[in-house]
Design a protein around this motif. Sequence first.
Motif, PDB file in Angstrom:
ATOM      1  N   VAL A  37       0.847  -1.188   0.000  1.00 60.18           N
ATOM      2  CA  VAL A  37       0.000   0.000   0.000  1.00 60.18           C
ATOM      3  C   VAL A  37       0.880   1.234   0.000  1.00 60.18           C
ATOM      4  CG1 VAL A  37      -1.780   1.302   1.221  1.00 60.18           C
ATOM      5  CG2 VAL A  37      -1.878  -1.196   1.208  1.00 60.18           C
ATOM      6  N   LEU A  61      -1.983  -1.187  -3.823  1.00 55.69           N
ATOM      7  CA  LEU A  61      -3.083  -0.266  -3.579  1.00 55.69           C
ATOM      8  C   LEU A  61      -2.478   1.117  -3.422  1.00 55.69           C
ATOM      9  CD1 LEU A  61      -6.162  -0.232  -3.103  1.00 55.69           C
ATOM     10  CD2 LEU A  61      -5.693  -0.475  -0.676  1.00 55.69           C
ATOM     11  N   VAL A  98      -9.169  -1.169   3.305  1.00 62.30           N
ATOM     12  CA  VAL A  98      -8.383  -2.390   3.160  1.00 62.30           C
ATOM     13  C   VAL A  98      -8.783  -3.340   4.284  1.00 62.30           C
ATOM     14  CG1 VAL A  98      -6.043  -3.355   3.050  1.00 62.30           C
ATOM     15  CG2 VAL A  98      -6.448  -1.008   2.286  1.00 62.30           C
TER      16      VAL A  98
END
Length: 193
Positions: A37, A61, A98
């Motif tokens: 991420v 992400l 998430v």
Amino acid sequence: MTPEPPGRRRSGPSSYQPGIAPDVWNALGLKAGDVFVDLGCGPGDYALDAAKRVGPHGAVLALDTWKRVLGELHADARRANLTTILPVRADIAASLPVAAQRVDACLLAMVLHMPGRTTHLGLMLDEVRRVLKPGGRLGILEHAGHVQLPEGHPARRLTPEWFTTAAESHGFSRLELMELDGSWLLLLAAATP
């Protein structure tokens, strides 16, 4: 001919430093198949680089509030055939979109010195810890110069020591501090439950 850094052709400031990126990935232990991420991704240069490292079986992400740069990142990822990048409009100082304990590594690259970012640092750290797998890593990359903060801020300057203290009170342990060409990288690990 030296390739143009990814962020030069897109709008928005980029903190990407190609010379130190391999050190960042090595410190985070980023490898094929990982879930990564990029918190406050901006134009997404770190996300694009990470997607190449995690490969087709990993996922990246890329979170930011700036809709335009996320759209440009999506287009850049498609052009580069990097299908594992998911740009998402999200405030990293709020609940992260998430699932819990799904992420191997997170990066905050040149984000926390921005106005207002440390106001909700506790919530941000709690959310990052929630999404990281036990032992997952968080990298905080910031300028080596001490950033002066406004009057009334709990810290007079953003230093690795200040972040370490804050992170330890939210379930992280300090692994390493690296000096990287005018920047520092603080590497933290999520405590196991």
